[in-house]
Design a protein around this motif. Sequence first.
Motif, PDB file in Angstrom:
ATOM      1  N   HIS A   1       1.035  -1.247   0.178  1.00 42.73           N
ATOM      2  CA  HIS A   1       0.124   0.162  -0.038  1.00 42.73           C
ATOM      3  C   HIS A   1       0.957   1.154   0.067  1.00 42.73           C
ATOM      4  O   HIS A   1       0.718   2.331  -0.669  1.00 42.73           O
ATOM      5  N   GLU A   2       1.854   1.248   0.916  1.00 37.74           N
ATOM      6  CA  GLU A   2       2.893   2.557   0.920  1.00 37.74           C
ATOM      7  C   GLU A   2       3.547   2.647  -0.480  1.00 37.74           C
ATOM      8  O   GLU A   2       3.565   3.785  -0.765  1.00 37.74           O
TER       9      GLU A   2
ATOM     10  N   HIS B   1       1.540   4.297  -2.998  1.00 38.10           N
ATOM     11  CA  HIS B   1       1.459   5.671  -2.886  1.00 38.10           C
ATOM     12  C   HIS B   1       2.528   6.408  -3.631  1.00 38.10           C
ATOM     13  O   HIS B   1       2.181   7.579  -3.984  1.00 38.10           O
TER      14      HIS B   1
ATOM     15  N   GLU C   1      -6.019   6.560  -1.693  1.00 36.38           N
ATOM     16  CA  GLU C   1      -5.832   5.436  -0.714  1.00 36.38           C
ATOM     17  C   GLU C   1      -6.474   3.972  -1.279  1.00 36.38           C
ATOM     18  O   GLU C   1      -5.883   2.976  -1.043  1.00 36.38           O
TER      19      GLU C   1
ATOM     20  N   HIS D   1      -9.614   7.812   3.495  1.00 34.01           N
ATOM     21  CA  HIS D   1      -9.708   6.299   3.219  1.00 34.01           C
ATOM     22  C   HIS D   1     -11.371   6.041   3.057  1.00 34.01           C
ATOM     23  O   HIS D   1     -12.164   6.974   3.903  1.00 34.01           O
TER      24      HIS D   1
HETATM   25 ZN   LIG Z   1      -2.328   5.180   2.647  1.00 32.06          ZN
END
Ligand SMILES: [Zn+2]
Length: 686
Positions: free
Chosen positions: A521-522, A525, A582, A646
């Motif tokens: 997930h990071e 980004h 997100e 989110h």
């Molecule tokens: Zn995030």
Amino acid sequence: MAFRTSGAALFMAAIAVLHAPQAVAVTCPAQGALTGEFAPNGIDTSTISRTIRPGDDFFGYLNQGWIDRTPIPEGYWDYGQTNVLMATVDARIRGLVTAGEGGAPGSPARQVQDAYAAFRDTAAIDRRGLEPFRAGLDAIMRAGTAEDVARRMADPSSSTLFAINVFPAEGRWLVHLDQQNQSQPMLGLPNREAYEQSDAASAANRAAYEAHIATLLAAAGMADAKARAARVVALEARIAANQWDFARLRDRKANYHPMTVAELTRYAPGFPWRAYLQARGVGHVTDIVLGTDTAVQTQARLFAATPLDDWRAYLAFHWLRNQADVLPQALRDSNWAFYGQTLSNAKAPPPRAEVALRLVNGAMGHLVGRLYAERHVTPETRAAATEMVAYLRKAFDERLSQAAWMDEPTRAEARAKLAAMTLKVGYPKVWRDYSGVAIQSDDAAGNLRRLRQSDWDIQRQRLKPGAAGELWYQTPQTVDASYSVLMNAIELPAGYLQPPYFDAAADPAVNFGAIGAIIGHEMGHGFDDQGIIYDSRGRLRGWWSDAALKTFHDRAQALVDQYDAFSPYAGVHVNGRQTIGETIADLSGVSLSYRAWQMYMADHPCADTSRDGLRGDQRFFLAWAQAWRYAAPESAIRHVIKYSYHAPTPYRVNGVVRNLDAWYAAFGVKPGDALYLPPEQRVRIW
Ligand SMILES: [Zn+2]
């Protein structure tokens, strides 16, 4: 750090990590190594529903059993797995902070314990009354010019109209100015609506707020406290009205304007910038980066148009409010009556020991983190998490290499950005030095102010040429992870490296389904709708071809449409546009981590990955759902939809899995199931 190292050196260092020899020994992962709630393999199968089918509501399929048996505890609005982990971390911190004598004066343990003792000692705090705040109040009362007021705003314990931080940009450290300020909040109410809404409850909250301001101003010795309090509320309403809204705040281009201080003073006249920067200890800087430019401009105008006496009242109130936990009892009580009772509906104030713990962890978190890491993070944990990170990077690089829709120049830049991404795992290599900060066991307010000043000094020192040291924004005990576009760096603090997210001895399918997907997930980004406008060195630069960019945005739009269609209550919809960054990160994270798990298993082959009657692919997706266990009343879900980037947690599970072919195969999901999407409607970004 990334942007201070030369590009070539950085690239080589990252490649070295990428191609480091993997452990290829044939070791099957440990089985049944966990004890406690997630024993033996990482998934608590007791919560699986007998009535909800995975293809209809995957979040509920795993989590409804947990929701049914978990009342939301007193003091929480909503409650999820991260809250459970935070409580574990808090208990550990309590153990560290309260454990006997801390050794030599000036040692980290001793500093933490002395600060804790001071914050806990309300008798000493009450005895001193307002004396520790007097010098600050006197300086505010004496402020006779706009420059004087600006200089008071420069104190890190004060409130101000502008956030100031030292962040990287353009390959070096620069002062950044913008409207938002986490460490120096400029408003006493939670958001703009709280100043504007005309319903009875909002009006009552404002009246209570005004009364609280008047109480503090009267205690500070200001005449006409009630009239001044009314003017403070009116002033804050104007400040709030100038702020950018949510959607605009996440537009990174709109938030990025490198300029000189001379240009700033011309662009945003009305505020004595030079006096402010001088008092803040950065009077020598010539270049800055301005975010939220029009908001800063209107705030500067508001500054000039507001009588100095209103600023004095504003500053006096916030000077006390920002130190509310170390005020004498009558004022602490007033603060709790408003923020605890009126605004948060809490029934009783927290015990002082908890307040003291929160203050220590907030004001000297990196020092607490050093003790935390020494005590609670093993080298095995860090090594195993680091190994997972390498697999995630490998999986992402494979996806970039194979993405048929990317042209070669765009692909090459994307791969270079991934290779250059710094991945910080667990805790910093070099600890922040607090040895110069005087911590006294009988000076709670002084400690708090000195620690805030030292936080700023640590940032400020990065402006010096050649300043060294790995920078961590989050403390090791934080239960969260982050990606910085400016640094092209991920932080994965040790607080997250616990079951059910991660355990070095647990089933790899579960580790990859939970923390692996969070790492992904990071990483995602760095390549979400805002991340892609920054290059490998954190510079704002268009490196995408038009054709690749169009495909990217078309796919993102399909996700926006999917999330727009989620509607928990009649007339209430998730905001697909507001949450797209997100959502891209979530979908990328789970998809990449699934591939990383496959790669890991290829290097660590085992004939049978079945455990507890569940195959590895099933446990992988269940781990993602389990990571987001969450119970919330309707009011909290509505709040998240309005104020968060989110989507509400259940959609972070359901909205992601329905786009992944492997999930359909794992749970036999078929047309007719509520989450079913035909293959051509499933979105893949990375
Ligand atoms: Zn995030």
